[in-house]
Motif scaffolding. Structure first.
Motif, mmCIF file in Angstrom:
data_model
loop_
_atom_site.group_PDB
_atom_site.id
_atom_site.type_symbol
_atom_site.label_atom_id
_atom_site.label_comp_id
_atom_site.label_asym_id
_atom_site.label_seq_id
_atom_site.Cartn_x
_atom_site.Cartn_y
_atom_site.Cartn_z
ATOM 1 N N VAL A 191 44.887 0.576 -27.739
ATOM 2 C CA VAL A 191 44.051 -0.609 -27.551
ATOM 3 C C VAL A 191 42.890 -0.527 -28.525
ATOM 4 N N GLU A 192 42.624 -1.631 -29.195
ATOM 5 C CA GLU A 192 41.509 -1.661 -30.125
ATOM 6 C C GLU A 192 40.254 -2.084 -29.379
ATOM 7 N N VAL A 193 39.180 -1.317 -29.520
ATOM 8 C CA VAL A 193 37.935 -1.652 -28.824
ATOM 9 C C VAL A 193 36.783 -1.653 -29.811
ATOM 10 N N ALA A 194 35.689 -2.296 -29.411
ATOM 11 C CA ALA A 194 34.496 -2.317 -30.257
ATOM 12 C C ALA A 194 33.920 -0.909 -30.356
ATOM 13 N N ALA A 195 33.180 -0.679 -31.396
ATOM 14 C CA ALA A 195 32.647 0.661 -31.634
ATOM 15 C C ALA A 195 31.774 1.128 -30.478
ATOM 16 N N ASP A 196 31.078 0.177 -29.828
ATOM 17 C CA ASP A 196 30.165 0.584 -28.747
ATOM 18 C C ASP A 196 30.748 0.261 -27.366
ATOM 19 N N ALA A 197 32.058 0.131 -27.272
ATOM 20 C CA ALA A 197 32.662 -0.294 -26.000
ATOM 21 C C ALA A 197 32.501 0.763 -24.917
ATOM 22 N N THR A 198 32.345 0.277 -23.693
ATOM 23 C CA THR A 198 32.336 1.174 -22.530
ATOM 24 C C THR A 198 33.739 1.174 -21.918
ATOM 25 N N LEU A 199 33.921 2.086 -20.964
ATOM 26 C CA LEU A 199 35.207 2.104 -20.268
ATOM 27 C C LEU A 199 35.413 0.811 -19.488
ATOM 28 N N ALA A 200 34.324 0.243 -18.984
ATOM 29 C CA ALA A 200 34.443 -1.032 -18.263
ATOM 30 C C ALA A 200 34.978 -2.117 -19.193
ATOM 31 N N ASP A 201 34.508 -2.114 -20.451
ATOM 32 C CA ASP A 201 35.021 -3.091 -21.426
ATOM 33 C C ASP A 201 36.529 -2.882 -21.624
ATOM 34 N N LEU A 202 36.908 -1.616 -21.719
ATOM 35 C CA LEU A 202 38.324 -1.317 -21.911
ATOM 36 C C LEU A 202 39.145 -1.813 -20.714
ATOM 37 N N LEU A 203 38.628 -1.563 -19.498
ATOM 38 C CA LEU A 203 39.357 -1.984 -18.294
ATOM 39 C C LEU A 203 39.488 -3.505 -18.253
ATOM 40 N N ASP A 204 38.424 -4.190 -18.656
ATOM 41 C CA ASP A 204 38.473 -5.663 -18.727
ATOM 42 C C ASP A 204 39.597 -6.111 -19.646
ATOM 43 N N ALA A 205 39.646 -5.469 -20.811
ATOM 44 C CA ALA A 205 40.664 -5.847 -21.793
ATOM 45 C C ALA A 205 42.063 -5.574 -21.247
ATOM 46 N N LEU A 206 42.214 -4.442 -20.556
ATOM 47 C CA LEU A 206 43.526 -4.111 -19.989
ATOM 48 C C LEU A 206 43.910 -5.125 -18.919
ATOM 49 N N ALA A 207 42.929 -5.487 -18.082
ATOM 50 C CA ALA A 207 43.208 -6.457 -17.006
ATOM 51 C C ALA A 207 43.638 -7.787 -17.594
ATOM 52 N N ARG A 208 43.007 -8.177 -18.691
ATOM 53 C CA ARG A 208 43.383 -9.458 -19.331
ATOM 54 C C ARG A 208 44.797 -9.382 -19.886
ATOM 55 N N SER A 209 45.119 -8.245 -20.517
ATOM 56 C CA SER A 209 46.443 -8.245 -21.146
ATOM 57 C C SER A 209 47.579 -7.966 -20.175
ATOM 58 N N TYR A 210 47.319 -7.274 -19.057
ATOM 59 C CA TYR A 210 48.443 -6.936 -18.177
ATOM 60 C C TYR A 210 48.570 -7.841 -16.954
ATOM 61 N N GLY A 211 47.701 -8.808 -16.812
ATOM 62 C CA GLY A 211 47.920 -9.823 -15.779
ATOM 63 C C GLY A 211 47.280 -9.522 -14.435
ATOM 64 N N PRO A 212 47.444 -10.479 -13.498
ATOM 65 C CA PRO A 212 46.708 -10.421 -12.230
ATOM 66 C C PRO A 212 47.038 -9.213 -11.343
#
Ligand code: SF4
Lengths: 102, 851
Positions: A27-48
């Motif tokens: 997963v590509e994340v911003a340089a200053d991303a937090t784990l919460a940002d990563l989880l958000d991105a995962l939730a968006r891509s893998y569905g409800p």
């Protein structure tokens, strides 16, 4: 979350693997991303179904979610990269498997 | 001490009290068990069961080799045709089937376990989590405990349960509880503390349908009809708040949500920007967020314009709400005389000494020497949530929660050993400022509450996030409900860890029917029981006296004495080596972990669950023995020099408790809910999902203020069923697990009540019954059990009481077989008999006696 930055390798442990459909992902994340940002991105891509396994209510992770960075348990507010090393993030939901006095 | 004559420090496993023990071993034979005086857990005391453990260890009918069923037919009393097989053959079959299910859908694994007579608990829980199944339950106490009492204990005390502060309490009232007088959490230390409290003059009022273990030593026994505790409690709250005008305003304003403003929609009025609940700051004359107010000026009463609506503090709502619950109304339901309710409420409010303080260890602290304690009796009902919520309010309104003399949680604050600062945990504020536990026995915390969702577990738990287990794990209507909710799978394998759900859950015909639907059942057993008749493979487990565990008492909120004193962290270790081919379940599970390919999951979970850190953390990919895991847990907490070897020699580590750990409430900025605002939103969301699946719904169960709601037994109109039946936990036995122990059986046969049906003497005479007469107890659902009558003054005239969980029928249990009564055979296990809030099973039943 910005989509330029670094690539993080994510491992889905336990039943998250079934919800994600595979064991590992990049997963590509911003340089200053937090784990919460990563989880958000995962939730968006893998569905409800995946999102509701991660988040108790929108934006608030379940108390039984565990996140590990390079095998060390981390807080969702932590930034992902430490010491310039590539991070491997492992995500695990410990299901409600306990309780009751006998 | 010599190698052939030694004392080994370990931990009892004959109930979940987990007292610390010392086993005297001569020539490799255990000859005596004593309490370990070096540990706070038991303080050198044992109950009768603990002493008798030697007979369970040396039971000649222990399972000594893996067994495979040869008879494909399963049923109650059907001989499985056991054939001994090798461990290799057994594990090949078990691992092969588990791997297939894991790769297909891990939710098809159903784990059932208990804590008693078996070696350890954490590994099975971690195995289930690593496997990825949400379908697990504890079927030792089954649906008979926990869902209500533990939930309320967690929400209000950040703890699994509560006790009076035995060292300082002056007036305790027990509702269906026996803390300090019976079995259960840290039983032996509590017994000593309760005895000391009696000598010191603590008054104990026991509200219970039967006068037995606690009532026998109480100042007063108050007989009550089963399932009506909330009625009496609500009337007491009404008398205290509205007749006597007693409450602890400072505690309510700063430690609860009593000042939060409630709007006409029954929800918090929230700040437009921060969304935080508003309170009325009388000093500033306006509404402000709860964490921005001057504590001294918080309004608990009145009505205010806030956020564009008329709003009242939660406390004002509560006070108004309880006016309807008069002592006369409560008497009609509970049979407790209105005058007694008024008197007890007055005594409780007076003894609370609201406003008083005391100096302990140089610190001035609130002093509220009263405690309302509730447990199995009050909570074992369909209405368990409202019962326990109501009874807890007695503590909350007078500020007697985790302060000197009050109701204490079991150790929800721990700042660790002085040299390492571990283990460390404390409650913290969560959403809306309400308390989140610092540690918990289950990963799903009591608060904050997850949004209800379409259920995907066998218990329908996702839809009922306040529950831990649901009736559908073993109910008559499980298939109907799973179909209704489109559960996308069915259980294919059950791993049973020492539980005998045939006896412990409800009527055995229903449970048997659910078990026969599971294609493959594996059971870790120490002896063959009624449950084993449904197993395909039985694996010979070690008993607690042959096992190793670094955390036998589930430190510290499950089994550790509350109040001042010491912390003690004991281990369990083999007192003697296992005989035959017995293997500790934990080691077998670790082998299965590798065969299934879930080692990364298991090690990650072990790190987080056991709090392994630094050099003691498990590498995700490395295999470890269970002894190595235990060693790492102990080193993580107590330093590299205090690993398993140190603990094997010393047995236990102890250090002094700090006053801010024991009486933590004034030190921490957390609040608890006297008004359950979160139920309003939860109701709306859960009801939408339930209605869409055709489930009927009653909003009353989700009222944010406490109520008395009837159990099915209160709604039986057929006058022939004129008695309420209940069972109680006999201190001589632990559920159904100890009936086969010959010493305990002998004691139970000498005891007038253990194996009989207690009937009030006047009631019995009216019905023409005599002592020793054999009768049937019959339920309106055509279920019946047989037993001998014991006429007594010690049971409510409207009730019959049955001891424990006996009435075994398995041929493999020659001592237990045919003794006592299996009360659970009278219980329905279905949706109608479960709580629609927390899924708790109702365990009282309307009955008639047939001679
Ligand atoms: S109270 Fe429980 S743990 Fe303690 S000695 Fe008795 S059976 Fe063992």
């Amino acid at each position: 979350m910005a989509t330029t930055g670094r690539v993080v390798s994510v491992k889905f442990l336990g039943f998250l693997q079934r919800l994600a459909g595979h064991r590992e992902a990049s997963v590509e994340v911003a340089a200053d991303a937090t784990l919460a940002d990563l989880l958000d991105a995962l939730a968006r891509s893998y569905g409800p179904a995946f999102a509701s396994a991660i988040f108790r209510t929108p934006g608030d992770v379940h108390t039984h979610l565990r996140v590990f960075v390079n095998e060390e348990e981390a807080q969702v507010t932590d930034r992902i990269v430490t010491g310039g090393e590539a991070a491997q993030v492992a995500v695990l939901v410990v299901p409600g498997f306990e309780g009751g006095s006998r | 001490m010599t190698a052939s004559d030694r004392w080994v420090a370990s931990t009892c496993g004959l109930c979940y009290g987990t007292c610390s023990i010392r086993g005297h071993v001569k020539d490799d034979v255990l000859v005596k068990i004593e309490g370990n005086p070096e540990s706070e857990i038991g303080r050198g005391r044992l109950c009768g069961k603990g002493v008798s453990g030697i007979m369970t260890l040396y039971d000649p009918n222990r399972v000594n080799a893996p067994l495979k069923r040869t008879n494909p037919l399963k049923g109650k009393g059907v001989d499985p045709g056991w054939q001994e097989i090798s461990w290799a053959e057994a594990l090949d079959e078990v691992a092969g089937r588990l791997k297939k299910v894991h790769d297909d859908d891990p939710r098809k694994l159903f784990i059932q376990r208990t804590t008693t007579n078996t070696s350890i608990r954490a590994p099975m829980m971690m195995f289930g989590a690593a496997f990825g199944t949400p379908n697990s339950w504890a079927a030792g106490g089954g649906l008979h405990c926990g869902n209500g009492a533990h939930l309320i204990g967690g929400i209000y005390h950040a703890s699994w349960s509560l006790v009076p502060d035995f060292q300082h309490c002056k007036y305790a009232i027990y509702f269906g509880a026996s803390k300090g007088h019976g079995a259960g959490h840290v039983a032996c230390t509590n017994m000593q503390q309760a005895a000391d409290a009696r000598i010191r003059g603590m008054k104990l009022v026991v509200v219970d349908p039967m006068s037995n273990f606690a009532s026998a030593k109480a100042t007063e026994w108050v007989p009550i009809r089963p399932g009506t505790d909330a009625a009496m409690g609500l009337a007491m709250v009404n008398v205290i708040l509205n007749d006597l005008g007693v409450w602890d305003a400072e505690y309510l304003a700063t430690k609860t949500n009593a000042p939060y403003l409630i709007g006409p929609d029954r929800c918090y009025v929230r700040d437009a920007d921060t969304k935080k609940p508003l309170v009325w700051d009388t000093g500033r004359g306006r509404a402000v967020p709860y964490d921005d107010a001057d504590a001294a000026g918080l309004a608990l009463e009145g009505e205010y314009d806030a956020g564009g609506v008329r709003a009242r503090p939660a406390f004002a709502r509560l006070r108004e709400h309880v006016r309807q619950f008069t002592p006369e109304w409560a008497e009609g339901l509970s049979t407790v005389p209105a005058a007694a309710i008024r008197r007890i409420a007055r005594e409780f409010a007076t003894e609370a000494m609201v406003g008083s303080t005391i100096v302990i260890d140089g610190q001035r602290l609130p002093y509220r020497p009263v405690a309302a304690i509730y447990f199995r009796g009050a909570q074992g009902h369909k209405n368990s949530v409202h019962n326990c919520y109501t009874l807890e309010l007695l503590n909350q309104i007078v500020g007697a929660a985790d302060v000197v003399g009050g109701a204490l949680g079991f150790n929800p604050v721990c700042y660790g050993h002085p040299e390492t600062g571990k283990p460390w945990y404390e409650p913290k504020p969560g959403p809306d400022g309400l308390m989140v536990t610092g540690t918990w026995v289950a990963p799903h915390l009591p608060y904050p509450i997850p949004d209800p969702k379409h259920p995907e577990s066998m218990s329908l738990g996702g839809l009922f996030p306040l529950g831990m287990f649901g009736t559908t794990m073993a109910s008559r209507d499980q298939e109907e409900l799973w179909t209704q909710f489109k559960l996308p799978y069915r259980p294919e394998i059950m791993l049973n860890y020492g539980a005998n759900s045939l006896l412990s859950v409800g009527n055995s015909d229903t449970v048997a029917e659910t078990l026969t639907r599971i294609p493959f059942v594996v059971s870790f057993e120490i002896t063959l029981t009624e449950f084993s008749e449904f197993a395909d493979i039985v694996l010979p487990d070690t008993s607690y006296l042959e096992s190793l565990d670094s955390r036998p008492n589930v430190p510290f909120i499950f089994n550790h004495p509350a109040g001042q004193g010491q912390w003690s962290w004991p281990i369990r270790q083999p007192v003697v080596a296992p005989e035959g081919q017995r293997r500790q379940c934990a080691d077998v599970l670790l082998e299965l972990v590798d065969r299934i390919g879930i080692r990364e999951e298991f090690n990650a979970i072990a790190n987080t669950h056991l709090k392994l850190d630094g050099p003691h953390r498990l590498d995700f990919k490395t295999p470890y023995t269970y002894a190595e895991v235990c060693d790492r847990e102990l080193k993580s907490h107590f330093g590299a020099e205090r690993g398993l070897e140190w603990f094997r020699e010393h047995g236990v580590i102890s250090w002094p408790k700090r006053v801010e750990e024991v009486y933590w409430r004034p030190f921490l900025k957390v609040r608890v809910p006297i008004y359950w605002e979160f139920l309003v939103g939860l109701n709306a969301k859960a009801k939408t999902i339930a209605n869409a699946r055709g489930l009927t719904w009653d909003d009353a169960w989700y009222d944010p203020l406490p109520r008395w709601l009837p159990c099915p037994s209160h709604e039986v109109r057929d006058a022939r069923y004129d008695l309420w039946g209940f069972y109680y936990r006999d201190t001589l036995h632990t559920n159904s697990f100890t009936n086969e122990n010959p010493w305990l059986d002998e004691a139970a046969r000498l005891d007038p009540y253990s194996y009989t049906i207690a009937v009030n003497a006047a009631t019995g005479r009216r019905k023409g019954l005599r002592d020793g007469q054999e009768v049937w107890l019959e339920s309106p659902h055509n279920r019946r059990v047989r037993g001998r009558v014991r006429l007594t003054e010690t049971v409510h005239p409207d009730c019959v009481g049955v001891g424990g969980c006996a009435g075994h029928w398995a041929k493999t249990l020659p001592i237990a077989r045919g003794k006592g009564i299996m009360f659970n055979d009278l219980l329905e296990v279905d949706w109608d008999h479960g709580s629609p809030v927390n899924l708790n099973l109702d365990t009282c039943v309307k009955l008639r006696i047939v001679a």
